[in-house]
Design an enzyme around this catalytic site. Structure first.
Site, PDB file in Angstrom:
ATOM      1  N   ILE A   1       0.849  -1.193   0.000  1.00 43.99           N
ATOM      2  CA  ILE A   1       0.000   0.000   0.000  1.00 43.99           C
ATOM      3  C   ILE A   1       0.884   1.243   0.000  1.00 43.99           C
ATOM      4  O   ILE A   1       1.875   1.312   0.722  1.00 43.99           O
ATOM      5  CB  ILE A   1      -0.997   0.045   1.185  1.00 43.99           C
ATOM      6  N   ASP A   2       0.506   2.208  -0.843  1.00 45.60           N
ATOM      7  CA  ASP A   2       1.224   3.472  -0.966  1.00 45.60           C
ATOM      8  C   ASP A   2       0.347   4.580  -0.404  1.00 45.60           C
ATOM      9  O   ASP A   2      -0.809   4.726  -0.817  1.00 45.60           O
ATOM     10  CB  ASP A   2       1.555   3.759  -2.428  1.00 45.60           C
ATOM     11  N   ILE A   3       0.901   5.363   0.502  1.00 48.14           N
ATOM     12  CA  ILE A   3       0.095   6.341   1.244  1.00 48.14           C
ATOM     13  C   ILE A   3       0.715   7.730   1.139  1.00 48.14           C
ATOM     14  O   ILE A   3       1.932   7.900   1.259  1.00 48.14           O
ATOM     15  CB  ILE A   3      -0.036   5.913   2.719  1.00 48.14           C
TER      16      ILE A   3
ATOM     17  N   TYR B   1      -3.026   5.454  -2.360  1.00 48.61           N
ATOM     18  CA  TYR B   1      -2.962   5.621  -3.806  1.00 48.61           C
ATOM     19  C   TYR B   1      -2.492   4.326  -4.447  1.00 48.61           C
ATOM     20  O   TYR B   1      -1.704   3.583  -3.866  1.00 48.61           O
ATOM     21  CB  TYR B   1      -1.990   6.746  -4.195  1.00 48.61           C
TER      22      TYR B   1
END
Length: 254
Positions: free
Chosen positions: A129-131, A142
């Protein structure tokens, strides 16, 4: 022996290695196979390759470069980049990779994680997960290399990933990525306090002390490292390297 895994996180663009800053501009680093040879000599525990534009550009997985990497590499490998199906995962594992990293595809097909996990075991699936921080200070997830905002709650999402069969989570702070400023401690802590599976901290490592900090303060199980391993120092030229193991042991083992 280090208790904490340190994972070089290497970014692929087509058949080249690159390094980004906050998921935006990128610099050419070199040939991935030659880089693998260097990490073989440095006796790194494992390597992670992420094709950062594959999902954004909806490109097919470049199995040829993965074969070249696997044929040269002496250590466990993981790969992420537009993995859409169990068949994709099967091909990647057949080549010689031990883990797949799933990010963008999970938002369209959460069942994919369950399918791969059931077939190969939970240890084979890393969910990424990209935050990124919004203008108002809230944090948003995102996908597609930071281009597509996902309207999901961070804590709820990581719990769904864990339930679906993720064996571990790769958590990247987009704002910290390539900054050399240290990991987002509060973000990593927020994730580790809400899941039971291992969490790999990613984005921002610039010195050995940052590794100890994210492990001690945020309970990260592993640390992904990028810029620090492919540059001499911040603002200087390319030099593939790895921190001194005595220094690492002192910082991580106390």
């Amino acid at each position: 022996m280090l208790r904490t895994r340190l994972i070089p996180c290497l970014l692929l663009k087509n058949e080249s290695l690159v390094k980004t800053v906050k998921f935006k501009e990128y610099n050419y680093i070199g040939d991935p196979v030659n880089t693998v040879r260097i990490f073989n000599e440095l006796e790194v525990d494992e390597l992670m390759f992420l094709d950062i534009f594959a999902s954004k550009e909806n490109r097919d997985i470049n199995f040829k470069i993965l074969e070249d990497i696997a044929n040269e590499c002496f250590m466990p490998l993981s790969y992420g980049g537009n993995i859409k199906s169990l068949d994709d995962a099967k091909k990647i594992f057949k080549i010689g990779f031990e883990k797949v990293v799933i990010n963008s595809s999970s938002f369209n097909n959460l069942k994919l994680i369950e399918e791969i996990s059931n077939y190969f075991g939970v240890q084979s699936v890393v969910c990424s997960i990209d935050i990124k921080n919004s203008f108002w200070g809230t944090q948003k997830i995102y996908s597609h290399h930071g281009r597509k905002k996902q309207n999901v709650d961070i804590v709820s999402w990581v719990k769904k990933l864990e339930k679906a069969g993720a064996g571990e989570l790769l958590v990247t702070s987009i704002d910290k990525e390539g900054s050399w400023e240290g990991y987002d401690i509060e973000l990593i802590k927020k994730i580790t306090s809400n899941v039971q599976i291992p969490v790999i901290a990613n984005g921002g490592c610039g010195k050995v002390e940052h590794l100890g900090e994210v492990v001690e303060k945020a309970n990260a199980s592993a640390c992904a490292i990028g810029s620090m391993l492919v540059y001499q120092k911040k603002g200087m030229g390319v030099l593939v390297n790895f921190p001194d193991k005595k220094e690492l042991s002192k910082e991580l083992n106390g």
